[in-house]
Design a protein around this motif. Structure first.
Motif, PDB file in Angstrom:
ATOM      1  N   TRP A  78      74.821 -32.503 -20.408  1.00 14.75           N
ATOM      2  CA  TRP A  78      74.127 -31.402 -19.648  1.00 14.75           C
ATOM      3  C   TRP A  78      72.705 -32.305 -19.293  1.00 14.75           C
ATOM      4  O   TRP A  78      72.131 -32.454 -18.399  1.00 14.75           O
ATOM      5  N   LEU A  79      72.147 -32.620 -20.602  1.00 11.55           N
ATOM      6  CA  LEU A  79      70.810 -33.437 -20.624  1.00 11.55           C
ATOM      7  C   LEU A  79      70.819 -34.644 -20.023  1.00 11.55           C
ATOM      8  O   LEU A  79      69.953 -35.230 -18.962  1.00 11.55           O
ATOM      9  N   ILE A  80      71.867 -35.361 -20.160  1.00 12.95           N
ATOM     10  CA  ILE A  80      72.085 -36.816 -19.619  1.00 12.95           C
ATOM     11  C   ILE A  80      72.383 -36.943 -18.316  1.00 12.95           C
ATOM     12  O   ILE A  80      71.663 -37.762 -17.296  1.00 12.95           O
ATOM     13  N   ASN A  81      73.007 -35.887 -17.627  1.00 16.23           N
ATOM     14  CA  ASN A  81      73.643 -35.786 -16.227  1.00 16.23           C
ATOM     15  C   ASN A  81      72.072 -35.324 -15.390  1.00 16.23           C
ATOM     16  O   ASN A  81      71.988 -36.001 -14.225  1.00 16.23           O
ATOM     17  N   GLY A  82      71.370 -34.302 -16.087  1.00 18.93           N
ATOM     18  CA  GLY A  82      70.181 -33.872 -15.365  1.00 18.93           C
ATOM     19  C   GLY A  82      69.215 -35.144 -15.271  1.00 18.93           C
ATOM     20  O   GLY A  82      68.387 -34.861 -14.341  1.00 18.93           O
ATOM     21  N   THR A  83      69.047 -35.849 -16.204  1.00 17.14           N
ATOM     22  CA  THR A  83      67.790 -36.804 -16.399  1.00 17.14           C
ATOM     23  C   THR A  83      68.413 -38.252 -15.865  1.00 17.14           C
ATOM     24  O   THR A  83      67.687 -38.968 -15.190  1.00 17.14           O
ATOM     25  N   VAL A  84      69.559 -38.622 -16.276  1.00 16.09           N
ATOM     26  CA  VAL A  84      69.813 -40.009 -15.919  1.00 16.09           C
ATOM     27  C   VAL A  84      71.192 -40.330 -14.834  1.00 16.09           C
ATOM     28  O   VAL A  84      70.801 -41.068 -13.807  1.00 16.09           O
ATOM     29  N   LEU A  85      71.946 -39.622 -15.062  1.00 15.78           N
ATOM     30  CA  LEU A  85      73.159 -40.118 -14.150  1.00 15.78           C
ATOM     31  C   LEU A  85      73.056 -39.246 -12.887  1.00 15.78           C
ATOM     32  O   LEU A  85      73.246 -39.797 -11.616  1.00 15.78           O
ATOM     33  N   ASN A  86      72.959 -37.819 -12.963  1.00 15.37           N
ATOM     34  CA  ASN A  86      73.063 -36.889 -11.694  1.00 15.37           C
ATOM     35  C   ASN A  86      74.059 -36.927 -10.730  1.00 15.37           C
ATOM     36  O   ASN A  86      74.088 -37.460  -9.534  1.00 15.37           O
ATOM     37  N   PHE A  87      75.387 -36.934 -11.390  1.00 18.53           N
ATOM     38  CA  PHE A  87      76.685 -37.074 -10.997  1.00 18.53           C
ATOM     39  C   PHE A  87      76.923 -35.374 -10.615  1.00 18.53           C
ATOM     40  O   PHE A  87      76.878 -34.869 -11.552  1.00 18.53           O
ATOM     41  N   GLU A  88      77.150 -35.020  -9.330  1.00 21.63           N
ATOM     42  CA  GLU A  88      77.700 -33.797  -8.962  1.00 21.63           C
ATOM     43  C   GLU A  88      78.916 -33.506  -9.708  1.00 21.63           C
ATOM     44  O   GLU A  88      78.839 -32.079 -10.121  1.00 21.63           O
ATOM     45  N   ILE A  89      79.696 -34.300  -9.713  1.00 22.72           N
ATOM     46  CA  ILE A  89      81.069 -34.000 -10.521  1.00 22.72           C
ATOM     47  C   ILE A  89      80.879 -33.460 -11.925  1.00 22.72           C
ATOM     48  O   ILE A  89      81.813 -32.795 -12.267  1.00 22.72           O
ATOM     49  N   ILE A  90      80.094 -33.854 -12.460  1.00 20.04           N
ATOM     50  CA  ILE A  90      79.805 -33.618 -13.865  1.00 20.04           C
ATOM     51  C   ILE A  90      79.542 -32.087 -14.109  1.00 20.04           C
ATOM     52  O   ILE A  90      79.777 -31.691 -14.887  1.00 20.04           O
ATOM     53  N   TYR A  91      78.640 -31.490 -13.005  1.00 19.18           N
ATOM     54  CA  TYR A  91      78.262 -30.338 -13.284  1.00 19.18           C
ATOM     55  C   TYR A  91      79.587 -29.459 -13.122  1.00 19.18           C
ATOM     56  O   TYR A  91      79.717 -28.282 -13.828  1.00 19.18           O
ATOM     57  N   TYR A  92      80.456 -29.814 -12.267  1.00 22.24           N
ATOM     58  CA  TYR A  92      81.856 -28.919 -12.285  1.00 22.24           C
ATOM     59  C   TYR A  92      82.669 -29.113 -13.468  1.00 22.24           C
ATOM     60  O   TYR A  92      83.409 -28.298 -13.802  1.00 22.24           O
ATOM     61  N   ILE A  93      82.635 -30.232 -14.263  1.00 19.78           N
ATOM     62  CA  ILE A  93      83.233 -30.475 -15.306  1.00 19.78           C
ATOM     63  C   ILE A  93      82.504 -29.306 -16.419  1.00 19.78           C
ATOM     64  O   ILE A  93      83.062 -28.980 -17.192  1.00 19.78           O
ATOM     65  N   LEU A  94      81.282 -29.459 -16.457  1.00 16.81           N
ATOM     66  CA  LEU A  94      80.279 -28.643 -17.636  1.00 16.81           C
ATOM     67  C   LEU A  94      80.579 -27.157 -17.247  1.00 16.81           C
ATOM     68  O   LEU A  94      80.562 -26.266 -18.393  1.00 16.81           O
ATOM     69  N   VAL A  95      80.956 -26.549 -16.191  1.00 13.94           N
ATOM     70  CA  VAL A  95      81.187 -25.226 -15.757  1.00 13.94           C
ATOM     71  C   VAL A  95      82.012 -24.458 -16.871  1.00 13.94           C
ATOM     72  O   VAL A  95      81.807 -23.522 -17.571  1.00 13.94           O
ATOM     73  N   PRO A  96      83.558 -25.078 -17.153  1.00 17.79           N
ATOM     74  CA  PRO A  96      84.289 -24.514 -18.012  1.00 17.79           C
ATOM     75  C   PRO A  96      84.162 -24.556 -19.294  1.00 17.79           C
ATOM     76  O   PRO A  96      84.981 -23.993 -20.445  1.00 17.79           O
ATOM     77  N   ILE A  97      83.370 -25.674 -20.106  1.00 17.73           N
ATOM     78  CA  ILE A  97      83.095 -25.837 -21.285  1.00 17.73           C
ATOM     79  C   ILE A  97      82.651 -25.043 -22.193  1.00 17.73           C
ATOM     80  O   ILE A  97      83.182 -24.606 -23.155  1.00 17.73           O
ATOM     81  N   PRO A  98      81.569 -23.998 -21.623  1.00 15.70           N
ATOM     82  CA  PRO A  98      80.984 -22.698 -22.440  1.00 15.70           C
ATOM     83  C   PRO A  98      82.295 -21.898 -22.690  1.00 15.70           C
ATOM     84  O   PRO A  98      82.479 -21.246 -23.673  1.00 15.70           O
ATOM     85  N   ILE A  99      83.089 -21.763 -21.561  1.00  9.71           N
ATOM     86  CA  ILE A  99      84.163 -20.823 -21.655  1.00  9.71           C
ATOM     87  C   ILE A  99      85.080 -20.997 -22.601  1.00  9.71           C
ATOM     88  O   ILE A  99      85.560 -20.072 -23.645  1.00  9.71           O
ATOM     89  N   VAL A 100      85.682 -22.553 -22.739  1.00  6.74           N
ATOM     90  CA  VAL A 100      86.569 -22.904 -23.818  1.00  6.74           C
ATOM     91  C   VAL A 100      85.893 -22.850 -25.074  1.00  6.74           C
ATOM     92  O   VAL A 100      86.501 -22.404 -26.102  1.00  6.74           O
ATOM     93  N   LEU A 101      84.614 -23.114 -25.240  1.00  5.01           N
ATOM     94  CA  LEU A 101      83.845 -23.065 -26.364  1.00  5.01           C
ATOM     95  C   LEU A 101      83.986 -21.583 -27.063  1.00  5.01           C
ATOM     96  O   LEU A 101      83.980 -21.311 -28.277  1.00  5.01           O
ATOM     97  N   ALA A 102      83.674 -20.779 -26.298  1.00  6.94           N
ATOM     98  CA  ALA A 102      83.588 -19.232 -26.589  1.00  6.94           C
ATOM     99  C   ALA A 102      84.894 -18.762 -26.935  1.00  6.94           C
ATOM    100  O   ALA A 102      85.238 -18.037 -28.049  1.00  6.94           O
ATOM    101  N   ILE A 103      85.930 -19.069 -26.590  1.00  5.74           N
ATOM    102  CA  ILE A 103      87.418 -18.937 -26.885  1.00  5.74           C
ATOM    103  C   ILE A 103      87.642 -19.530 -28.160  1.00  5.74           C
ATOM    104  O   ILE A 103      88.342 -18.810 -28.913  1.00  5.74           O
ATOM    105  N   PHE A 104      87.520 -20.589 -28.269  1.00 12.28           N
ATOM    106  CA  PHE A 104      87.628 -21.327 -29.545  1.00 12.28           C
ATOM    107  C   PHE A 104      86.961 -20.822 -30.787  1.00 12.28           C
ATOM    108  O   PHE A 104      87.127 -20.593 -32.062  1.00 12.28           O
ATOM    109  N   PHE A 105      85.575 -20.433 -30.411  1.00 14.66           N
ATOM    110  CA  PHE A 105      84.908 -19.855 -31.722  1.00 14.66           C
ATOM    111  C   PHE A 105      85.394 -18.295 -31.827  1.00 14.66           C
ATOM    112  O   PHE A 105      85.531 -18.011 -33.039  1.00 14.66           O
ATOM    113  N   SER A 106      85.896 -17.647 -30.932  1.00  8.37           N
ATOM    114  CA  SER A 106      86.459 -16.246 -31.347  1.00  8.37           C
ATOM    115  C   SER A 106      87.787 -16.501 -32.013  1.00  8.37           C
ATOM    116  O   SER A 106      88.018 -15.492 -32.879  1.00  8.37           O
ATOM    117  N   MET A 107      88.360 -17.586 -31.910  1.00 12.28           N
ATOM    118  CA  MET A 107      89.671 -17.939 -32.505  1.00 12.28           C
ATOM    119  C   MET A 107      89.403 -18.014 -33.766  1.00 12.28           C
ATOM    120  O   MET A 107      89.915 -17.783 -34.853  1.00 12.28           O
TER     121      MET A 107
END
Length: 115
Positions: A78-107
């Motif tokens: 998130w930090l690297i894409n916001g400051t250096v890369l600025n690719f729009e597609i990476i933001y779409y990749i970043l959206v499901p990651i917290p959901i997956v992490l929340a499910i994994f922590f719950s497990m």
């Protein structure tokens, strides 16, 4: 450990409940939906803090190591894409990651609580 599991149920369930109530009541102002989405910040904060605490208590647990690495990867990307890369597609990749992490922590907490 069971208390952490119950707290995790609370922190995951409250945003779902608030958003569902906001949708079902067809609220025009969006207060319930907005509150549910803002509560997600507290959910993530709770999970990261207790994930770090659990890793400090049991540093050899590979699931917790993977969880913390995933959290680190999310924020680094998130930090690297916001400051250096600025690719729009990476933001779409970043959206499901917290959901997956929340499910994994719950497990992880469920397995540790019922061990």
């Amino acid at each position: 450990m069971k208390n952490i599991n119950y707290l995790n149920y609370f922190f995951v369930g409250v945003p779902i409940f608030l958003v569902a109530c906001g949708i079902l009541t067809n609220e025009s102002s969006g207060n319930l939906i907005g509150s549910g989405l803002l509560f997600l910040i507290l959910t993530g904060l709770f999970q990261v803090i207790f994930g770090i605490k659990m890793l400090m208590d049991d540093p050899k647990d590979t699931n917790l190591q993977h969880y913390i690495k995933g959290v680190g990867f999310f924020f680094a990307l998130w930090l690297i894409n916001g400051t250096v890369l600025n690719f729009e597609i990476i933001y779409y990749i970043l959206v499901p990651i917290p959901i997956v992490l929340a499910i994994f922590f719950s497990m992880i907490t469920y397995k540790k609580a019922h061990k």
